[in-house]
Design an enzyme around this catalytic site. Structure first.
Site, mmCIF file in Angstrom:
data_model
loop_
_atom_site.group_PDB
_atom_site.id
_atom_site.type_symbol
_atom_site.label_atom_id
_atom_site.label_comp_id
_atom_site.label_asym_id
_atom_site.label_seq_id
_atom_site.Cartn_x
_atom_site.Cartn_y
_atom_site.Cartn_z
ATOM 1 N N SER A 60 0.803 -1.222 0.000
ATOM 2 C CA SER A 60 0.000 0.000 0.000
ATOM 3 C C SER A 60 0.834 1.270 0.000
ATOM 4 C CB SER A 60 -0.929 0.003 1.216
ATOM 5 O OG SER A 60 -0.157 -0.036 2.384
ATOM 6 N N THR A 120 -1.788 3.715 4.532
ATOM 7 C CA THR A 120 -0.872 4.836 4.333
ATOM 8 C C THR A 120 0.069 4.838 5.501
ATOM 9 O OG1 THR A 120 -2.556 6.173 3.259
ATOM 10 C CG2 THR A 120 -0.769 7.374 4.333
ATOM 11 N N THR A 176 1.665 7.029 0.324
ATOM 12 C CA THR A 176 0.765 5.906 0.032
ATOM 13 C C THR A 176 0.680 5.627 -1.465
ATOM 14 O OG1 THR A 176 -1.483 5.068 0.463
ATOM 15 C CG2 THR A 176 -1.318 7.340 -0.245
ATOM 16 N N ARG A 229 -6.953 9.259 -9.722
ATOM 17 C CA ARG A 229 -7.556 9.539 -8.411
ATOM 18 C C ARG A 229 -6.458 9.931 -7.397
ATOM 19 N NH1 ARG A 229 -6.846 7.466 -2.933
ATOM 20 N NH2 ARG A 229 -8.789 7.730 -1.827
ATOM 21 N N VAL A 230 -6.730 10.973 -6.654
ATOM 22 C CA VAL A 230 -5.821 11.386 -5.586
ATOM 23 C C VAL A 230 -6.604 11.357 -4.276
ATOM 24 C CG1 VAL A 230 -4.471 13.313 -4.664
ATOM 25 C CG2 VAL A 230 -4.406 12.807 -7.118
ATOM 26 N N GLY A 231 -5.994 10.798 -3.243
ATOM 27 C CA GLY A 231 -6.668 10.720 -1.944
ATOM 28 C C GLY A 231 -6.278 11.870 -1.037
ATOM 29 N N ASP A 232 -6.432 11.643 0.249
ATOM 30 C CA ASP A 232 -6.113 12.672 1.246
ATOM 31 C C ASP A 232 -4.617 12.796 1.517
ATOM 32 O OD1 ASP A 232 -6.205 10.027 2.276
ATOM 33 O OD2 ASP A 232 -6.245 10.796 4.326
ATOM 34 N N THR A 241 -5.308 8.000 7.948
ATOM 35 C CA THR A 241 -5.278 6.856 7.043
ATOM 36 C C THR A 241 -6.715 6.387 6.845
ATOM 37 O OG1 THR A 241 -4.347 4.644 6.673
ATOM 38 C CG2 THR A 241 -4.906 5.209 8.949
ATOM 39 N N GLY A 242 -6.927 5.615 5.788
ATOM 40 C CA GLY A 242 -8.276 5.142 5.497
ATOM 41 C C GLY A 242 -8.810 5.778 4.226
ATOM 42 N N GLY A 277 -9.645 8.082 1.804
ATOM 43 C CA GLY A 277 -9.212 9.470 1.726
ATOM 44 C C GLY A 277 -10.316 10.451 1.402
HETATM 45 N N1 ASP Z 1 -5.752 7.434 2.776
HETATM 46 C C1 ASP Z 1 -5.298 6.659 1.650
HETATM 47 C C2 ASP Z 1 -6.005 7.122 0.399
HETATM 48 O O1 ASP Z 1 -7.190 7.435 0.454
HETATM 49 C C3 ASP Z 1 -5.468 5.188 1.807
HETATM 50 C C4 ASP Z 1 -5.318 4.604 3.192
HETATM 51 O O2 ASP Z 1 -4.688 5.180 4.047
HETATM 52 O O3 ASP Z 1 -5.844 3.536 3.469
HETATM 53 O O4 ASP Z 1 -5.405 7.121 -0.637
#
Ligand code: ASP
Length: 322
Positions: A80, A182, A200, A210-213, A233-234, A236
């Site tokens: 990841s 992450t 991450t 796609r871009v996350g947080d 994390t999680g 985003g």
């Molecule tokens: N936060 C990350 C994202 O959304 C993924 C993760 O931390 O699980 O890209």
């Protein structure tokens, strides 16, 4: 997890359970002396160990967090982050990362391909450009111009997993470490300065682009040297919706402990998205300027690693809303 690492964690856990500070921390209200480094998930242990090499020699928190998160970035077995990260739905490994120091300097890259250590490219963006974030081809071009090597990040295992996924091709985040994760790391150094790093490969099998947080300052990471630092994390998208890490730090500014601040931020997600919040994972991890630690998640299973003079690099289970 490698056996040696597992043994190490068990030993550390036993030690910490004897220490008052460890018990307090498990309850979410410990305060430790500086230096201190905390990071998300079990792979935080290896990352913390590297960061500690810098912190224990009175090094800068910024150098510590960069060195620390490079560990999972370079590990092909961590699917990841960095090398070996699970690809997007087109089979491309695209990486997001950001870094922030005690003076609110920050740098970020998003949707960067072919570079094992996006965190170091983010640091270069911070130090060598007038910008905060570079994305996609522009980020790659910048990395190559600054001496980073172009590499194939898609390992055989990750390619195999992607081909298996293609059979059904359903995008479905699974709660904890299964298909996203992450490393978010925040540290307080001997000079009482804070810094953070977050990196991450994002949600597995996401739409290309796609871009996350994680690379977004204020969402995946935020540092305010007067108050504290937070990372997330999680899923985003849910963190971006509430400017998560910034929210946690601002809640601390209002007098909440890091633990209370993480809990309030998670509850904001529940309030906004009551139904969806039952099905996804989001976790926050925060430290205050004076060494308090807090962590909280939507679901059970969010772990984080803490290393200080009192706590010998130990994994803790965060409390959760559900
Ligand atoms: N936060 C990350 C994202 O959304 C993924 C993760 O931390 O699980 O890209």
């Amino acid at each position: 997890m490698k056996t040696s690492r597992r043994k190490f964690i068990q030993t550390s856990a036993a030690l910490a359970s004897m220490a008052t500070v460890g018990n307090l921390l498990a309850k979410g209200n410990a305060k430790v002396t500086k230096p201190l480094v905390v990071s998300t998930w079990n792979f935080g242990v290896g990352a913390n160990a590297e960061a500690w090499k810098v912190l224990s020699k009175n090094g800068r928190a910024l150098d510590a967090v960069e060195a620390g998160v490079q560990v999972p970035e370079g590990d092909p077995k961590e699917t990841s982050v960095g090398l070996g990260g699970l690809p997007d739905r087109d089979g491309r490994v695209t990486l997001d990362a950001c870094i922030m120091d005690e003076q609110a300097n920050c740098g970020a890259v998003a949707c960067l391909e072919h570079i094992v250590h996006p965190i170091s490219v983010a640091r270069k963006v911070m130090e060598k450009t007038p910008h905060v974030m570079l994305v996609g081809d522009g980020a790659l071009q910048f990395a190559l111009a600054n001496g980073f090597k172009k590499e194939n990040l898609l390992t055989e295992e990750s390619e195999k997993a992607w081909k298996e996924w293609l059979k059904k091709a359903e995008y479905k985040p699974i709660a904890n470490i299964e298909n996203h994760d992450t490393i978010g790391m925040i540290a307080l150094d001997a000079n009482q300065n804070l810094s953070g790093a977050c990196t991450t490969s994002g949600m597995a099998y996401k739409i290309h682009g796609r871009v996350g947080d994680s690379p977004i300052i204020g969402a995946g990471l935020f540092v305010d040297n007067e108050i504290g630092a937070a990372t997330s994390t999680g899923v985003g998208e849910e963190v971006i919706r509430i400017c998560g890490s910034h929210l946690v730090v601002e809640l601390m500014r209002q007098g909440n402990s890091p633990q209370q601040a993480c809990e309030l931020a998670v509850k904001r997600i529940v309030k906004n998205q009551p139904k969806k919040s039952k099905e996804i994972q989001v976790g926050f991890l925060a430290i205050s300027k004076n060494g308090e630690v807090g962590a909280y998640a939507l679901q059970k299973g969010f772990t984080y690693a803490v290393y200080s003079n009192e706590i010998p690099n130990t994994i803790f289970n965060a409390k959760s809303f559900y």
